[in-house]
Motif scaffolding. Structure first.
Motif, PDB file in Angstrom:
ATOM      1  N   PHE A   1       0.925  -1.057  -0.098  1.00 33.93           N
ATOM      2  CA  PHE A   1       0.129  -0.069   0.046  1.00 33.93           C
ATOM      3  C   PHE A   1       1.073   1.178  -0.222  1.00 33.93           C
ATOM      4  O   PHE A   1       0.570   2.349  -0.618  1.00 33.93           O
ATOM      5  CB  PHE A   1      -0.953   0.045   0.984  1.00 33.93           C
ATOM      6  N   GLU A   2       2.074   1.308   0.692  1.00 37.12           N
ATOM      7  CA  GLU A   2       2.772   2.476   0.904  1.00 37.12           C
ATOM      8  C   GLU A   2       3.317   2.629  -0.341  1.00 37.12           C
ATOM      9  O   GLU A   2       3.681   3.948  -0.812  1.00 37.12           O
ATOM     10  CB  GLU A   2       3.999   2.139   2.040  1.00 37.12           C
ATOM     11  N   GLU A   3       3.958   1.454  -1.110  1.00 34.92           N
ATOM     12  CA  GLU A   3       4.628   1.926  -2.565  1.00 34.92           C
ATOM     13  C   GLU A   3       3.525   2.312  -3.475  1.00 34.92           C
ATOM     14  O   GLU A   3       4.130   3.511  -4.405  1.00 34.92           O
ATOM     15  CB  GLU A   3       5.272   0.597  -2.820  1.00 34.92           C
ATOM     16  N   SER A   4       2.509   2.048  -3.302  1.00 29.62           N
ATOM     17  CA  SER A   4       1.488   2.568  -4.267  1.00 29.62           C
ATOM     18  C   SER A   4       1.088   3.724  -3.955  1.00 29.62           C
ATOM     19  O   SER A   4       0.887   4.345  -4.878  1.00 29.62           O
ATOM     20  CB  SER A   4       0.149   1.314  -4.107  1.00 29.62           C
ATOM     21  N   TRP A   5       1.070   4.073  -2.800  1.00 25.98           N
ATOM     22  CA  TRP A   5       0.675   5.589  -2.402  1.00 25.98           C
ATOM     23  C   TRP A   5       1.588   6.290  -2.895  1.00 25.98           C
ATOM     24  O   TRP A   5       1.327   7.579  -3.618  1.00 25.98           O
ATOM     25  CB  TRP A   5       0.274   5.700  -0.982  1.00 25.98           C
ATOM     26  N   LYS A   6       2.722   6.278  -2.794  1.00 26.24           N
ATOM     27  CA  LYS A   6       3.880   6.943  -2.982  1.00 26.24           C
ATOM     28  C   LYS A   6       3.888   6.999  -4.555  1.00 26.24           C
ATOM     29  O   LYS A   6       4.341   8.270  -5.075  1.00 26.24           O
ATOM     30  CB  LYS A   6       5.303   6.482  -2.437  1.00 26.24           C
TER      31      LYS A   6
ATOM     32  N   LEU B   1     -10.996   8.842   1.005  1.00 21.41           N
ATOM     33  CA  LEU B   1     -11.659   9.012   2.055  1.00 21.41           C
ATOM     34  C   LEU B   1     -10.765   7.750   2.998  1.00 21.41           C
ATOM     35  O   LEU B   1     -10.064   6.787   2.324  1.00 21.41           O
ATOM     36  CB  LEU B   1     -13.134   8.410   2.209  1.00 21.41           C
ATOM     37  N   GLY B   2     -10.725   8.206   4.148  1.00 19.21           N
ATOM     38  CA  GLY B   2      -9.946   7.370   5.227  1.00 19.21           C
ATOM     39  C   GLY B   2     -10.453   5.963   5.355  1.00 19.21           C
ATOM     40  O   GLY B   2      -9.781   4.844   5.155  1.00 19.21           O
ATOM     41  N   ASN B   3     -11.730   5.726   4.818  1.00 22.07           N
ATOM     42  CA  ASN B   3     -12.163   4.352   5.040  1.00 22.07           C
ATOM     43  C   ASN B   3     -11.780   3.496   3.690  1.00 22.07           C
ATOM     44  O   ASN B   3     -11.692   2.325   3.956  1.00 22.07           O
ATOM     45  CB  ASN B   3     -13.928   4.463   4.956  1.00 22.07           C
ATOM     46  N   PHE B   4     -11.648   4.429   2.840  1.00 22.70           N
ATOM     47  CA  PHE B   4     -11.157   3.553   1.544  1.00 22.70           C
ATOM     48  C   PHE B   4      -9.774   3.184   1.872  1.00 22.70           C
ATOM     49  O   PHE B   4      -9.197   1.996   1.571  1.00 22.70           O
ATOM     50  CB  PHE B   4     -11.107   4.582   0.149  1.00 22.70           C
ATOM     51  N   ILE B   5      -8.874   3.837   2.528  1.00 24.96           N
ATOM     52  CA  ILE B   5      -7.486   3.794   2.746  1.00 24.96           C
ATOM     53  C   ILE B   5      -7.483   2.344   3.500  1.00 24.96           C
ATOM     54  O   ILE B   5      -6.688   1.450   3.335  1.00 24.96           O
ATOM     55  CB  ILE B   5      -6.795   4.833   3.470  1.00 24.96           C
ATOM     56  N   ARG B   6      -8.252   2.456   4.635  1.00 28.15           N
ATOM     57  CA  ARG B   6      -8.126   1.269   5.387  1.00 28.15           C
ATOM     58  C   ARG B   6      -8.576  -0.153   4.617  1.00 28.15           C
ATOM     59  O   ARG B   6      -7.729  -1.111   4.772  1.00 28.15           O
ATOM     60  CB  ARG B   6      -9.308   1.433   6.646  1.00 28.15           C
ATOM     61  N   GLN B   7      -9.684  -0.044   3.715  1.00 32.89           N
ATOM     62  CA  GLN B   7      -9.986  -1.251   2.912  1.00 32.89           C
ATOM     63  C   GLN B   7      -8.883  -1.563   2.072  1.00 32.89           C
ATOM     64  O   GLN B   7      -8.604  -2.639   1.745  1.00 32.89           O
ATOM     65  CB  GLN B   7     -11.251  -0.949   2.328  1.00 32.89           C
ATOM     66  N   LEU B   8      -8.213  -0.611   1.484  1.00 37.83           N
ATOM     67  CA  LEU B   8      -6.866  -0.764   0.618  1.00 37.83           C
ATOM     68  C   LEU B   8      -5.666  -1.487   1.364  1.00 37.83           C
ATOM     69  O   LEU B   8      -5.081  -2.367   0.792  1.00 37.83           O
ATOM     70  CB  LEU B   8      -6.610   0.130  -0.015  1.00 37.83           C
ATOM     71  N   GLN B   9      -5.707  -1.196   2.704  1.00 40.00           N
ATOM     72  CA  GLN B   9      -4.712  -1.739   3.405  1.00 40.00           C
ATOM     73  C   GLN B   9      -4.802  -3.318   3.926  1.00 40.00           C
ATOM     74  O   GLN B   9      -4.306  -4.201   3.824  1.00 40.00           O
ATOM     75  CB  GLN B   9      -4.354  -1.010   4.686  1.00 40.00           C
ATOM     76  N   GLN B  10      -6.461  -3.517   3.959  1.00 38.84           N
ATOM     77  CA  GLN B  10      -6.700  -4.920   4.229  1.00 38.84           C
ATOM     78  C   GLN B  10      -6.675  -5.684   2.820  1.00 38.84           C
ATOM     79  O   GLN B  10      -6.254  -6.750   2.787  1.00 38.84           O
ATOM     80  CB  GLN B  10      -8.239  -4.771   4.311  1.00 38.84           C
ATOM     81  N   TYR B  11      -7.015  -4.951   1.840  1.00 37.07           N
ATOM     82  CA  TYR B  11      -6.670  -5.450   0.480  1.00 37.07           C
ATOM     83  C   TYR B  11      -5.031  -6.075   0.139  1.00 37.07           C
ATOM     84  O   TYR B  11      -4.795  -7.088  -0.441  1.00 37.07           O
ATOM     85  CB  TYR B  11      -7.265  -4.568  -0.696  1.00 37.07           C
ATOM     86  N   GLU B  12      -4.180  -5.380   0.724  1.00 35.80           N
ATOM     87  CA  GLU B  12      -3.009  -5.476   0.590  1.00 35.80           C
ATOM     88  C   GLU B  12      -2.633  -6.754   1.227  1.00 35.80           C
ATOM     89  O   GLU B  12      -1.723  -7.787   0.737  1.00 35.80           O
ATOM     90  CB  GLU B  12      -2.010  -4.377   0.997  1.00 35.80           C
ATOM     91  N   GLU B  13      -3.132  -6.868   2.577  1.00 34.80           N
ATOM     92  CA  GLU B  13      -3.002  -8.131   3.081  1.00 34.80           C
ATOM     93  C   GLU B  13      -3.712  -9.415   2.370  1.00 34.80           C
ATOM     94  O   GLU B  13      -3.007 -10.698   2.474  1.00 34.80           O
ATOM     95  CB  GLU B  13      -3.663  -8.062   4.778  1.00 34.80           C
ATOM     96  N   GLN B  14      -4.754  -9.182   1.869  1.00 33.57           N
ATOM     97  CA  GLN B  14      -5.390 -10.248   1.304  1.00 33.57           C
ATOM     98  C   GLN B  14      -4.479 -10.847  -0.106  1.00 33.57           C
ATOM     99  O   GLN B  14      -4.293 -11.997  -0.446  1.00 33.57           O
ATOM    100  CB  GLN B  14      -6.768  -9.798   0.591  1.00 33.57           C
TER     101      GLN B  14
END
Length: 322
Positions: free
Chosen positions: A281-286, A298-311
């Motif tokens: 997620f961090e690499e994608s964000w940068k 949105l913050g909720n989108f960010i949290r879900q993307l971090q979960q998606y990274e784990e998946q």
């Protein structure tokens, strides 16, 4: 000093909110809280929470380690003046609530966390300080009567998408941003500009928003994701079809991924695609910020993307073991 507001709120109601306040609490106690809008003055003038003060936060300065400390001190001095003015007017201590477009809890991905933490460290005023959970985006959807300068656009009988006026005027003049040779990130105006689409050789258009429409059906291949720009919106059900569509476009043309403003929903989908490609997620964000600096999912989108990274990591691990 009479601290009636301070005692009535802090002793009972505020104990359960260590960092962020829900919109409902803010509405119920709006007259007892000092609400501060951190967005730019143009956005504030086009739509803001009733009674809020405008004190723009320049996030680039806040994230610049060389100037962040001096900038925070200047900003806090301005905030202290607002607090002192309210204290003199109503003879009580005011608690401060900060909000931007999509403020959530103070995570490291939201620049507000630095300001929030510094406020707690310095203790420049007697009251407590909080972040409004969901920011202006969620609040304006839930309580439009307590927002100044917004209008409601009906998307369907079942759903009404609240679109603050600032979204109609801001962000819309920018050109589509090239993410890869085959992926462009843009806004509603880009999607309705036939000349721009042709100049970029766009063949596919991914619409990220239930209130948006396909402007040139039959000319481009469309896919629409019924996603709303709200903290309660789930992204996961849409990610697979979004990525499949982008992948299909990669082999046969170029795709424009767009929402209304091109900074939240569509940015979240592009981030998901970057994670799908094997990035964290961090690499994608940068990477995405290096291409388009004004993204603000949105913050909720960010949290879900971090979960998606784990998946994605779990799937990669499983594949390697098979």
């Amino acid at each position: 000093m009479d601290t009636c507001c301070h005692s009535s709120l802090s002793a009972t109601l505020l104990e359960g909110f260590p960092e962020s306040l829900p919109p409902k609490f803010l509405v119920e106690h709006l007259d007892q809280l000092l609400v501060v809008d951190l967005r730019c003055s143009q956005l504030y003038s086009l739509g803001h929470i009733r009674g809020s003060y405008s004190l723009p936060l320049k996030k680039k300065k806040l994230l610049n380690s060389e100037v962040a400390d001096s900038y925070v001190h200047k900003w806090l001095r301005k905030l202290s003046k607002f607090v002192d003015e309210e204290r003199l007017k109503k003879n009580c201590v005011f608690h401060v609530v900060l909000y931007d477009h999509s403020s959530t809890e103070t995570t490291k991905w939201n620049p507000i966390w630095k300001l929030f933490n510094r406020c707690h460290q310095l203790r420049l005023f007697d009251g407590s300080i909080f972040v409004l959970n969901g920011g202006f985006s969620l609040f304006s959807h839930l309580y439009p009567k307590d927002v100044v300068g917004c209008r409601v656009i009906e998307g369907s009988e079942k759903t009404a998408a609240l679109v603050p006026l600032f979204r109609c005027n801001m962000f819309q003049d920018s050109a589509p941003c090239k993410i890869f040779s085959f992926v462009f990130l843009g806004n509603e105006r880009n999607a309705s500009d036939r000349d721009t689409l042709e100049s970029l050789q766009i063949t596919h258009i991914l619409i990220v928003g239930e209130e948006l429409v396909a402007h040139f059906p039959g000319v481009y291949e469309y896919k629409q994701l019924m996603i709303r720009d709200l903290e309660t919106q789930e992204l996961h059900p849409f990610l697979e079809e979004a990525i499949d569509f982008i992948e299909r476009a990669k082999y046969s043309g170029k795709v424009l991924v767009h929402c209304y403003a091109g900074v939240s929903r569509s940015a979240a989908i592009v981030l998901a695609y970057l994670i799908y490609l094997g990035n964290t997620f961090e690499e994608s964000w940068k990477f995405l910020v290096s291409r388009k600096k004004d993204i603000q999912p949105l913050g909720n989108f960010i949290r879900q993307l971090q979960q998606y990274e784990e998946q994605c990591k779990s799937l990669q691990l499983f594949d390697s073991c098979v």
